[in-house]
Design an enzyme around this catalytic site. Structure first.
Site, PDB file in Angstrom:
ATOM      1  N   ASP A 148       0.850  -1.182   0.000  1.00  0.00           N
ATOM      2  CA  ASP A 148       0.000   0.000   0.000  1.00  0.00           C
ATOM      3  C   ASP A 148       0.891   1.238   0.000  1.00  0.00           C
ATOM      4  O   ASP A 148       1.536   1.550   0.989  1.00  0.00           O
ATOM      5  CB  ASP A 148      -0.893  -0.042   1.256  1.00  0.00           C
ATOM      6  CG  ASP A 148      -2.078   0.898   1.163  1.00  0.00           C
ATOM      7  OD1 ASP A 148      -1.859   2.081   0.886  1.00  0.00           O
ATOM      8  OD2 ASP A 148      -3.219   0.434   1.355  1.00  0.00           O
TER       9      ASP A 148
ATOM     10  N   HIS B 200      -8.211  -0.938  -9.071  1.00  0.00           N
ATOM     11  CA  HIS B 200      -7.763   0.168  -8.225  1.00  0.00           C
ATOM     12  C   HIS B 200      -6.592   0.902  -8.877  1.00  0.00           C
ATOM     13  O   HIS B 200      -6.532   2.139  -8.872  1.00  0.00           O
ATOM     14  CB  HIS B 200      -7.359  -0.369  -6.848  1.00  0.00           C
ATOM     15  CG  HIS B 200      -6.932   0.695  -5.889  1.00  0.00           C
ATOM     16  ND1 HIS B 200      -7.816   1.550  -5.280  1.00  0.00           N
ATOM     17  CD2 HIS B 200      -5.697   1.068  -5.461  1.00  0.00           C
ATOM     18  CE1 HIS B 200      -7.155   2.388  -4.496  1.00  0.00           C
ATOM     19  NE2 HIS B 200      -5.866   2.121  -4.591  1.00  0.00           N
TER      20      HIS B 200
END
Lengths: 408, 408
Positions: free
Chosen positions: A232, A323
């Protein structure tokens, strides 16, 4: 792996490791001279000294620490609402805010340096700051009180994006303190000490605690993983792109020189539902492989995703609704620094999405609007809290945050 | 302290430190050969490798890990209640419990070794166990189900001591998993993975998360501090006294060879009221100095308190109602290993008091009864949760916890 030690010798080996590492750190001292906020210092080390507990980040400087400084293992975001007298008395209101910033600046400088606050009842808990940083952000009311002329157009309650299920309990506040550090103990002490000092001037609105990998448990330069298991923050800018994104440059300007902004969103992740998604489904939704973080069109984490690549059927390898595809910048201004943390509490788990950018209207909003309308990951994530803050420039020793920015 | 690095060079210095420390750890490898549960291993290290993330503790051995192994930075205690079929069907009930222990043993061995559980959906989060340990305790119902003939007299709901304000939400459960480790990420993953596996067999009763200083933030051999700022655990036994306290010896016997017991009490600490107590008042209540931990009659942390010493007025230097005086053993059997953790949650802060001893009736209870009636610290502390567990012996590779102890 080799068997190295039975239980009693763990201590000996640890002492050796600590002593050795301390010597290495000592040898590295003076490696580079730094200046300004965010400068890291290491204590003069002796064999047996703590390995990183006494490492400090400087509070004073042109910019606040805790933004461009590497993210340590823990964060506490503390939201505060000002206790202001009669709204008609602007001078008195500003005086309250001055006291708030004087207190915060003095407390932060002391705590980040490993000293307790003035009249600290547990200075012992402040002795190992472990890269403690305190960063201060202002909500709309605080900045209006300070100087209405400085209010940027983006400093107002963040819009509710499609899919958001916002709980006001995690909503906008007048102030936010972002307190980071590698030691949960010193962080706990710092949070409490500052809240205690501010109690007559501000009420606690919420606390959001987060974590990443512990310091030393993996390479510090590695991208963090979230609770879905994904890397992330791979797309974070660096070098000149980062400089421009945070502090301004061509086409981008901060609300005040040395200032920037923080967007903080509490994103709940449905781990139980995510468990039922197989690896190909997970990778397809993200557009990257969970294990390496490589885009589905590449083989290494930092390979650029190729959004035009197609498979043998002519279908895109990276789905346009993944995403990765949705978060790709469409304009050169769409750059943000993500500095998030995981959270895990009884009944709720997820990500404290925190992004820094000098102009959230041009940098954060376009990305977020795209993600909100069609990111496949949205099936398993829900924003339940959302707030935006103007981040003050840093301050010099002897001064306090915001001193030069007050109206009147 | 010397200025060593501005922000970009933190990475370089860190890499050097990591590389250097890893080499030191490598040099120390093979320092001592260990065997049995609780044996620590370090991964073969390369420059740039994680410093301690891949350090593992062995699950298999005569005794369970997580007791005599040094306490790492974090704990999650997970309380579970068994989902048992019709009480008249003892054989089926025992079969459920066997499945529970088979699952726990397999999961724990894998997770502690840095592998995910079977069909783990996020094995990436298991890769850096950072001294992860899983320790299992049984409440009264679980041990009765396993083998009523083994039930020790002390394994029943702990008595309510004077001053306790017990909330059943933190009360006795059928099972407890104590999961410890230096990395909050790997611990979060391990807790979730095990709960997921056990879901058909047991219901979650409560979770209690705690912390100590982060690994490497201070000397690991140092006594931990609690949120009152006090050193906590100075009086812990070592060497042969510890061996006897945990596993039995003259006059003390565990409920089964290689087994022991865990007492877990959630002790809320009133930090706001404690703030108003000055340093002499704090030291007098404890019987030790907050800064050094030295008894009021000594100058170093590990000096023995002299309970007969008097001042110039003939008054005892250490009050007979101080915590130190009340907790001093009156009998040779009153020895326990304290392995507690701090907790801090919105609205409540305190200590997860955890003590290990082979016979809580003779070791823990007499001390606790004395403390409950007249420890001056009680003014600022309240037990709100209380439970006791029989801790199983360890198990060998290929076997599972408790296998040989089942009745029938």
């Amino acid at each position: 792996m080799t068997t190295t030690a039975n239980q009693p010798s763990v201590h000996s080996r640890r002492a050796l490791l600590l002593g050795g590492a301390a010597t290495v750190a000592g040898a590295a001292a003076g490696f580079a001279a730094g200046s300004g906020g965010g400068t890291a210092r290491a204590a003069a080390t002796q064999p047996g000294d703590p390995m990183h507990g006494r490492e400090t980040i400087a509070f004073h400087g042109d910019r606040q620490p805790g933004i461009q400084t590497p993210a340590p293992a823990f964060v506490s975001f503390l939201a505060l609402d000002l206790i202001l007298p009669d709204a008609s008395n602007e001078i008195e209101q500003r005086e309250i805010l001055r006291r708030v910033f004087r207190l915060i600046s003095d407390d932060a400088a002391r705590l980040m340096d490993g000293r307790g606050i003035l009249a600290d009842t547990e200075p012992e808990l402040a002795a190992n700051p472990a890269r403690l940083t305190v960063t201060v952000g202002l909500g709309p009311l605080a900045l209006k009180t300070m100087n209405p002329g400085l209010l940027p157009s983006w400093l107002r309650e963040l819009e509710t994006f499609p899919g958001d299920t916002l709980d006001p309990a995690w909503g906008q506040s007048d102030l936010v303190l972002q307190i980071c550090g590698d030691d949960r103990m010193s962080l706990a002490h710092a949070s409490r000490a500052m809240l205690k000092d501010l109690r007559p001037l501000a009420r606690l609105h919420w606390v959001q605690d987060g974590f990443r990998h512990s310091r030393g448990s993996q390479d510090e330069a590695a991208t963090m993983r979230n609770l879905f298991g994904q890397l992330d923050g791979t797309g974070n800018p660096s070098g000149e792109r980062l400089e421009r994104a945070l502090w301004g440059g061509e086409n981008l300007e901060p609300w005040v020189p040395g200032g920037t902004s923080l967007v903080l969103r509490r994103i709940e992740m449905d781990l139980d539902a995510w468990d039922r998604v197989d690896r190909p489904g997970r990778d397809f939704s993200l557009g990257r492989r969970q294990d390496t973080g490589a885009p589905l069109t590449g083989s290494h984490e930092f390979d650029s995703p190729d959004l035009r690549a197609t498979d043998e059927l002519g279908l895109p390898v990276i789905s346009p609704d993944s995403h990765v595809a949705r978060s790709q910048p469409r304009e050169a201004d769409e750059i943000i620094l993500r500095r998030g943390y995981n959270y895990l509490e009884p009944g709720s788990a997820g990500l404290l999405f925190a992004s820094y950018q000098c102009d959230p209207g041009r940098q954060f909003l376009p990305i977020q609007r795209r993600l909100a309308t069609a990111d496949m990951l949205n099936e398993w994530t829900t924003a339940i809290g959302s707030a935006v803050y103007a981040v003050l420039p840093g301050c010099a020793e002897g001064s306090y945050l915001g001193k030069e920015l007050f109206a009147g």
